[in-house]
Design an enzyme around this catalytic site. Sequence first.
Site, PDB file in Angstrom:
ATOM      1  N   ASP A 136       0.826  -1.220   0.000  1.00  0.00           N
ATOM      2  CA  ASP A 136       0.000   0.000   0.000  1.00  0.00           C
ATOM      3  C   ASP A 136       0.861   1.271   0.000  1.00  0.00           C
ATOM      4  O   ASP A 136       0.353   2.364   0.217  1.00  0.00           O
ATOM      5  CB  ASP A 136      -0.967   0.004   1.199  1.00  0.00           C
ATOM      6  N   GLU A 143       1.560   4.278   7.365  1.00  0.00           N
ATOM      7  CA  GLU A 143       0.500   3.875   6.438  1.00  0.00           C
ATOM      8  C   GLU A 143       0.005   5.094   5.642  1.00  0.00           C
ATOM      9  O   GLU A 143       0.309   6.234   5.997  1.00  0.00           O
ATOM     10  CB  GLU A 143      -0.655   3.262   7.241  1.00  0.00           C
TER      11      GLU A 143
END
Length: 260
Positions: A136, A143
């Site tokens: 990702d 993140e």
Amino acid sequence: MEVVILQDPGMQARLAADAIEQLIARRPQAVLGLATGSSPLGVYDELAARHASGQLSLRQAQAFLLDEYVGLPPGHPCAYRTVIEVELVRRVDLDPAAVRGPQGGREDLVAAGRDYEQAIRAAGGVDLQLLGIGTDGHLAFNEPGSSLTSRTRVKTLTARTRQDNSRFFPPGEAVPRHVLTQGLGTIGEARHLVLLATGESKAEAVAAAVEGPLSARCPASVLQLHPHATVLLDEAAASRLGLADYYRECFDGKPPWQRL
Ligand code: GLP
């Protein structure tokens, strides 16, 4: 940023190990930034082999880990501190006391983040930081949505990262939801960033990081701000890059005196 696309599978690890060996030759007390996950494992094998043959000593070096799970008991086989002991520290002459990681087991995690930043600063900062990349686009455990100037702090993993990392955990044991990770601002202060990525599953994240917009949507795009970033890829991980031919031309024509 230098993007290097390599066909020979062992070559990435050898180039990264060369960069570390040259750094140690210049500065035996260098500060290394260590990453976990599968991407750097070949580099650790290479460093262990060079140590065994007497070519490399990390006796005076120090090291900092990128990140750690919150709540795993000390010695848990999946704790990044344990992983790095097994994959690198025990196989070379690095002093275990000179290898530090974020303390994900502490009660006060805000203080743990602050202390970790302080420890990196006190060591004079990281000379060379090894990095992988999440599918990702995460860097360490930053993140998507992570501030590009963030410091060491608690983050919540995405479902995708927990799924990706479940392969390292015993069957039936859940991947922790929370982690303590160096921030993107922390990582960006390392003097040389060396990111390794292989396989088709990384191609989209690599393209977004290297050629996409600078954006918290793809945390690894923060590499674009760094004055000395090296990205070592295999053909599969490079398969979505628009400028791949140009990167190959640059590397093939690189003057012999120019290091990574
Ligand atoms: C983990 C780590 C990252 C690593 C990433 C990729 O989530 N926290 O530092 O870069 O996974 O892992 P792998 O190299 O196993 O694909």
